[in-house]
Design a protein around this motif. Structure first.
Motif, PDB file in Angstrom:
ATOM      1  N   LEU A  36      -6.598   9.626   1.294  1.00 56.55           N
ATOM      2  CA  LEU A  36      -6.828   9.335   2.709  1.00 56.55           C
ATOM      3  C   LEU A  36      -6.027   8.087   3.054  1.00 56.55           C
ATOM      4  CD1 LEU A  36     -10.702   9.712   2.684  1.00 56.55           C
ATOM      5  CD2 LEU A  36      -9.143  11.171   3.968  1.00 56.55           C
ATOM      6  N   ALA A  37      -5.196   8.172   4.081  1.00 59.80           N
ATOM      7  CA  ALA A  37      -4.396   7.020   4.512  1.00 59.80           C
ATOM      8  C   ALA A  37      -5.260   6.159   5.439  1.00 59.80           C
ATOM      9  CB  ALA A  37      -3.142   7.499   5.244  1.00 59.80           C
ATOM     10  N   ILE A  38      -5.812   5.080   4.900  1.00 60.52           N
ATOM     11  CA  ILE A  38      -6.799   4.284   5.652  1.00 60.52           C
ATOM     12  C   ILE A  38      -6.265   2.927   6.116  1.00 60.52           C
ATOM     13  CG2 ILE A  38      -8.783   5.392   4.544  1.00 60.52           C
ATOM     14  CD1 ILE A  38      -8.905   2.602   2.919  1.00 60.52           C
ATOM     15  N   ARG A  39      -4.944   2.785   6.176  1.00 58.76           N
ATOM     16  CA  ARG A  39      -4.337   1.505   6.535  1.00 58.76           C
ATOM     17  C   ARG A  39      -4.935   0.904   7.809  1.00 58.76           C
ATOM     18  NH1 ARG A  39      -0.075  -1.296   4.856  1.00 58.76           N
ATOM     19  NH2 ARG A  39       0.953  -2.700   6.319  1.00 58.76           N
ATOM     20  N   GLU A  40      -5.103   1.740   8.842  1.00 64.83           N
ATOM     21  CA  GLU A  40      -5.626   1.211  10.113  1.00 64.83           C
ATOM     22  C   GLU A  40      -7.033   0.627   9.958  1.00 64.83           C
ATOM     23  OE1 GLU A  40      -7.154   4.699  12.841  1.00 64.83           O
ATOM     24  OE2 GLU A  40      -5.337   5.342  11.813  1.00 64.83           O
ATOM     25  N   ILE A  41      -7.872   1.247   9.124  1.00 65.05           N
ATOM     26  CA  ILE A  41      -9.222   0.715   8.898  1.00 65.05           C
ATOM     27  C   ILE A  41      -9.141  -0.617   8.157  1.00 65.05           C
ATOM     28  CG2 ILE A  41     -11.389   1.082   7.625  1.00 65.05           C
ATOM     29  CD1 ILE A  41     -11.180   4.037   8.341  1.00 65.05           C
ATOM     30  N   LEU A  42      -8.263  -0.692   7.161  1.00 69.38           N
ATOM     31  CA  LEU A  42      -8.090  -1.935   6.405  1.00 69.38           C
ATOM     32  C   LEU A  42      -7.622  -3.070   7.327  1.00 69.38           C
ATOM     33  CD1 LEU A  42      -6.331  -0.486   3.218  1.00 69.38           C
ATOM     34  CD2 LEU A  42      -8.718  -1.214   3.418  1.00 69.38           C
ATOM     35  N   ILE A  43      -6.660  -2.762   8.185  1.00 66.55           N
ATOM     36  CA  ILE A  43      -6.118  -3.781   9.100  1.00 66.55           C
ATOM     37  C   ILE A  43      -7.153  -4.172  10.153  1.00 66.55           C
ATOM     38  CG2 ILE A  43      -4.404  -4.176  10.922  1.00 66.55           C
ATOM     39  CD1 ILE A  43      -2.456  -2.482   9.194  1.00 66.55           C
ATOM     40  N   ASP A  44      -7.770  -3.171  10.781  1.00 63.46           N
ATOM     41  CA  ASP A  44      -8.748  -3.440  11.855  1.00 63.46           C
ATOM     42  C   ASP A  44      -9.911  -4.300  11.377  1.00 63.46           C
ATOM     43  OD1 ASP A  44      -7.169  -1.914  13.499  1.00 63.46           O
ATOM     44  OD2 ASP A  44      -8.533  -0.189  13.557  1.00 63.46           O
ATOM     45  N   ASN A  45     -10.287  -4.163  10.105  1.00 61.78           N
ATOM     46  CA  ASN A  45     -11.437  -4.893   9.569  1.00 61.78           C
ATOM     47  C   ASN A  45     -11.042  -6.046   8.652  1.00 61.78           C
ATOM     48  OD1 ASN A  45     -13.898  -3.256  10.534  1.00 61.78           O
ATOM     49  ND2 ASN A  45     -12.476  -1.703   9.816  1.00 61.78           N
ATOM     50  N   ASP A  46      -9.743  -6.347   8.592  1.00 68.24           N
ATOM     51  CA  ASP A  46      -9.224  -7.445   7.780  1.00 68.24           C
ATOM     52  C   ASP A  46      -9.724  -7.356   6.330  1.00 68.24           C
ATOM     53  OD1 ASP A  46      -7.667  -9.692   7.378  1.00 68.24           O
ATOM     54  OD2 ASP A  46      -9.294 -11.084   7.846  1.00 68.24           O
ATOM     55  N   LEU A  47      -9.571  -6.162   5.740  1.00 69.86           N
ATOM     56  CA  LEU A  47     -10.048  -5.919   4.377  1.00 69.86           C
ATOM     57  C   LEU A  47      -8.935  -6.145   3.359  1.00 69.86           C
ATOM     58  CD1 LEU A  47     -12.045  -2.653   5.113  1.00 69.86           C
ATOM     59  CD2 LEU A  47     -12.981  -4.930   4.731  1.00 69.86           C
ATOM     60  N   ASP A  48      -9.337  -6.419   2.129  1.00 67.21           N
ATOM     61  CA  ASP A  48      -8.411  -6.611   1.014  1.00 67.21           C
ATOM     62  C   ASP A  48      -7.598  -5.328   0.812  1.00 67.21           C
ATOM     63  OD1 ASP A  48      -7.118  -7.074  -1.376  1.00 67.21           O
ATOM     64  OD2 ASP A  48      -8.939  -7.385  -2.548  1.00 67.21           O
ATOM     65  N   MET A  49      -6.272  -5.450   0.874  1.00 67.18           N
ATOM     66  CA  MET A  49      -5.410  -4.273   0.755  1.00 67.18           C
ATOM     67  C   MET A  49      -4.805  -4.127  -0.635  1.00 67.18           C
ATOM     68  SD  MET A  49      -3.612  -4.538   4.481  1.00 67.18           S
ATOM     69  CE  MET A  49      -2.967  -2.893   4.668  1.00 67.18           C
ATOM     70  N   SER A  50      -5.233  -4.958  -1.587  1.00 65.19           N
ATOM     71  CA  SER A  50      -4.643  -4.891  -2.932  1.00 65.19           C
ATOM     72  C   SER A  50      -5.093  -3.617  -3.656  1.00 65.19           C
ATOM     73  CB  SER A  50      -5.019  -6.129  -3.742  1.00 65.19           C
ATOM     74  OG  SER A  50      -6.421  -6.221  -3.890  1.00 65.19           O
ATOM     75  N   ASP A  51      -4.185  -3.081  -4.478  1.00 63.93           N
ATOM     76  CA  ASP A  51      -4.481  -1.880  -5.262  1.00 63.93           C
ATOM     77  C   ASP A  51      -5.570  -2.205  -6.272  1.00 63.93           C
ATOM     78  OD1 ASP A  51      -2.366  -0.925  -3.828  1.00 63.93           O
ATOM     79  OD2 ASP A  51      -1.070  -0.521  -5.542  1.00 63.93           O
ATOM     80  N   ARG A  52      -6.598  -1.350  -6.332  1.00 63.83           N
ATOM     81  CA  ARG A  52      -7.701  -1.615  -7.250  1.00 63.83           C
ATOM     82  C   ARG A  52      -8.616  -0.389  -7.375  1.00 63.83           C
ATOM     83  NH1 ARG A  52      -8.766  -3.656  -2.252  1.00 63.83           N
ATOM     84  NH2 ARG A  52     -10.870  -3.553  -1.432  1.00 63.83           N
ATOM     85  N   VAL A  53      -9.465  -0.428  -8.387  1.00 67.96           N
ATOM     86  CA  VAL A  53     -10.507   0.582  -8.556  1.00 67.96           C
ATOM     87  C   VAL A  53     -11.632   0.228  -7.591  1.00 67.96           C
ATOM     88  CG1 VAL A  53     -12.230   1.514 -10.149  1.00 67.96           C
ATOM     89  CG2 VAL A  53      -9.924   0.989 -10.964  1.00 67.96           C
ATOM     90  N   LEU A  54     -12.196   1.229  -6.936  1.00 64.72           N
ATOM     91  CA  LEU A  54     -13.270   0.996  -5.969  1.00 64.72           C
ATOM     92  C   LEU A  54     -14.598   1.504  -6.516  1.00 64.72           C
ATOM     93  CD1 LEU A  54     -11.332   2.170  -2.793  1.00 64.72           C
ATOM     94  CD2 LEU A  54     -11.825  -0.189  -3.456  1.00 64.72           C
ATOM     95  N   HIS A  55     -15.627   0.688  -6.377  1.00 66.53           N
ATOM     96  CA  HIS A  55     -16.976   1.108  -6.766  1.00 66.53           C
ATOM     97  C   HIS A  55     -17.544   1.957  -5.637  1.00 66.53           C
ATOM     98  CE1 HIS A  55     -16.997  -1.445 -10.268  1.00 66.53           C
ATOM     99  NE2 HIS A  55     -16.436  -2.387  -9.525  1.00 66.53           N
ATOM    100  N   TYR A  56     -18.213   3.033  -6.006  1.00 67.09           N
ATOM    101  CA  TYR A  56     -18.708   3.961  -4.991  1.00 67.09           C
ATOM    102  C   TYR A  56     -19.983   4.632  -5.469  1.00 67.09           C
ATOM    103  CZ  TYR A  56     -17.254   7.799  -7.931  1.00 67.09           C
ATOM    104  OH  TYR A  56     -17.157   8.686  -8.970  1.00 67.09           O
ATOM    105  N   GLU A  57     -20.633   5.277  -4.519  1.00 66.26           N
ATOM    106  CA  GLU A  57     -21.762   6.147  -4.859  1.00 66.26           C
ATOM    107  C   GLU A  57     -21.677   7.380  -3.974  1.00 66.26           C
ATOM    108  OE1 GLU A  57     -25.837   5.234  -3.385  1.00 66.26           O
ATOM    109  OE2 GLU A  57     -24.948   3.361  -2.680  1.00 66.26           O
TER     110      GLU A  57
END
Length: 105
Positions: free
Chosen positions: A72-93
């Protein structure tokens, strides 16, 4: 073991096993970021309850390989919310009852 959810180049990578479990044959996802929880929520577009509770953006689940991994290309969500854009493993449930993936951002 391969990580099931990663962030790479502003794309969320979802492993084929997770895609099969949550999305089945649906190729679009609703995505929203809940600031209060610090979580990104991802669900198939068939989840009508999600639209009523959130104001999600619809994204195409792009195929990445023959195994069935999708992104999923989520760049706009990352930018709009000023989130960390670094490549990494994400914790999820996964909330199986509602086909919802909650990702810690």
């Amino acid at each position: 073991m391969k990580e099931l959810v990663t962030l790479k180049s502003s794309h969320v990578y979802l492993d084929a096993s997770l895609v099969d479990k949550v999305f089945d044959n649906i190729h679009y996802a609703y995505v929203t970021y809940v600031v209060a929880q610090g979580k990104m929520l991802i669900t198939p577009v068939s989840s009508q309850w999600f639209v009523k509770m959130h104001e999600p953006t619809q994204f195409l689940l792009k195929s990445r390989n023959l195994k069935g991994d999708r992104t999923l290309a989520i760049r706009e969500i990352l930018i709009d919310n000023d989130l960390d854009m670094s490549d990494r493993v994400l914790h999820y449930e996964v909330v199986e009852k509602t086909n919802l993936i909650k990702i810690d951002m």
